[in-house]
Design a protein around this motif. Sequence first.
Motif, short mmCIF file in Angstrom:
data_model
loop_
_atom_site.label_atom_id
_atom_site.label_comp_id
_atom_site.label_asym_id
_atom_site.label_seq_id
_atom_site.Cartn_x
_atom_site.Cartn_y
_atom_site.Cartn_z
N GLN A 12 -26.33 -3.05 -4.72
CA GLN A 12 -27.07 -1.84 -5.08
C GLN A 12 -28.51 -1.93 -4.59
OE1 GLN A 12 -27.19 -1.19 -9.31
NE2 GLN A 12 -28.44 0.64 -9.14
N ILE A 13 -29.17 -3.04 -4.83
CA ILE A 13 -30.57 -3.20 -4.44
C ILE A 13 -30.72 -3.20 -2.92
CG2 ILE A 13 -32.54 -4.79 -4.52
CD1 ILE A 13 -31.46 -5.58 -7.37
N GLU A 19 -39.34 1.65 0.73
CA GLU A 19 -40.36 1.82 -0.32
C GLU A 19 -39.86 1.32 -1.67
OE1 GLU A 19 -39.45 4.21 1.88
OE2 GLU A 19 -41.28 4.21 3.11
N GLN A 20 -38.58 1.59 -1.97
CA GLN A 20 -37.99 1.09 -3.21
C GLN A 20 -37.90 -0.44 -3.19
OE1 GLN A 20 -34.37 3.47 -2.90
NE2 GLN A 20 -34.88 4.52 -4.82
N ARG A 21 -37.61 -1.00 -2.02
CA ARG A 21 -37.54 -2.47 -1.92
C ARG A 21 -38.92 -3.08 -2.14
NH1 ARG A 21 -34.23 -1.37 2.50
NH2 ARG A 21 -35.60 -2.45 3.96
N LEU A 22 -39.98 -2.43 -1.65
CA LEU A 22 -41.33 -2.92 -1.90
C LEU A 22 -41.62 -2.93 -3.40
CD1 LEU A 22 -44.21 -3.83 -1.17
CD2 LEU A 22 -44.78 -1.41 -0.82
N ALA A 101 -43.09 -8.74 6.57
CA ALA A 101 -41.89 -7.89 6.59
C ALA A 101 -41.39 -7.90 5.16
CB ALA A 101 -40.85 -8.44 7.55
N VAL A 102 -41.55 -6.78 4.48
CA VAL A 102 -41.24 -6.69 3.05
C VAL A 102 -39.74 -6.60 2.82
CG1 VAL A 102 -41.55 -5.31 0.96
CG2 VAL A 102 -43.44 -5.57 2.56
N PHE A 103 -39.18 -7.64 2.21
CA PHE A 103 -37.81 -7.62 1.72
C PHE A 103 -36.87 -6.95 2.72
CE2 PHE A 103 -35.32 -6.13 -2.35
CZ PHE A 103 -34.20 -6.82 -1.93
N PRO A 104 -36.76 -7.52 3.93
CA PRO A 104 -35.87 -6.89 4.91
C PRO A 104 -34.42 -6.88 4.42
CG PRO A 104 -36.62 -9.04 5.69
CD PRO A 104 -37.35 -8.76 4.41
N ALA A 105 -33.74 -5.81 4.73
CA ALA A 105 -32.32 -5.68 4.40
C ALA A 105 -31.57 -5.42 5.71
CB ALA A 105 -32.10 -4.55 3.41
N GLU A 106 -30.40 -5.99 5.81
CA GLU A 106 -29.62 -5.88 7.04
C GLU A 106 -29.38 -4.42 7.42
OE1 GLU A 106 -25.52 -7.83 8.75
OE2 GLU A 106 -26.33 -8.54 6.86
N ASP A 107 -29.51 -4.14 8.71
CA ASP A 107 -29.24 -2.81 9.27
C ASP A 107 -30.13 -1.70 8.72
OD1 ASP A 107 -27.18 -3.98 10.73
OD2 ASP A 107 -25.72 -3.58 9.15
N GLN A 108 -31.30 -2.06 8.20
CA GLN A 108 -32.22 -1.03 7.72
C GLN A 108 -33.62 -1.33 8.23
OE1 GLN A 108 -32.30 0.15 3.65
NE2 GLN A 108 -30.21 -0.52 3.27
N GLY A 110 -37.40 -1.84 7.78
CA GLY A 110 -38.16 -2.40 6.66
C GLY A 110 -39.63 -2.04 6.79
N LEU A 111 -40.34 -2.21 5.71
CA LEU A 111 -41.78 -1.98 5.73
C LEU A 111 -42.47 -3.21 6.29
CD1 LEU A 111 -42.63 -0.35 2.28
CD2 LEU A 111 -42.65 0.73 4.52
N VAL A 112 -43.47 -2.98 7.12
CA VAL A 112 -44.32 -4.04 7.62
C VAL A 112 -45.72 -3.71 7.14
CG1 VAL A 112 -45.27 -5.16 9.68
CG2 VAL A 112 -42.86 -4.47 9.63
N ILE A 113 -46.29 -4.63 6.36
CA ILE A 113 -47.63 -4.42 5.81
C ILE A 113 -48.46 -5.67 6.04
CG2 ILE A 113 -46.84 -2.76 4.07
CD1 ILE A 113 -47.05 -4.94 1.96
#
Length: 128
Positions: A12-13, A19-22, A101-108, A110-113
């Motif tokens: 689910q996560i 943004e939700q992962r951040l 690289a904030v909480f990268p998820a496969e095939d998505q 991600g945010l880079v800050i």
Amino acid sequence: MSNSLDPNTLDQITQYTPEQRLKYLVKEVIQQQKIWILTDQDGCVMLNTEDEDCAPVWPNEEFAQAWATGEWADCAPKSIDLTTWYNKWTQGLEDDDVAIAVFPAEDQEGLVISPQELEFELKSQAKK
């Protein structure tokens, strides 16, 4: 001690938007007082975007471990306590011109800050 996440929660996560992962990462890191990276024999593993070198970070050991596949199969999750992150990592990454690289998820995407942006988010949440 890390609270183990069940597979349904992990799935689910993983579907969260960047943004939700951040937000999830910030909440978990503040609660656990540690942030997770992957390491290999050379240290912290890095990701490369078109524009930047990035240090990927995760909120829990399980998410970091899930990335330790393929070319990263020899990597191991490592936690960094928040005090050490603030005292050494933020400025060290800034000095080396390395983004987060904030909480990268496969095939998505991600945010880079910047490391300072991450520290600001963490410290702002900690005050709440």
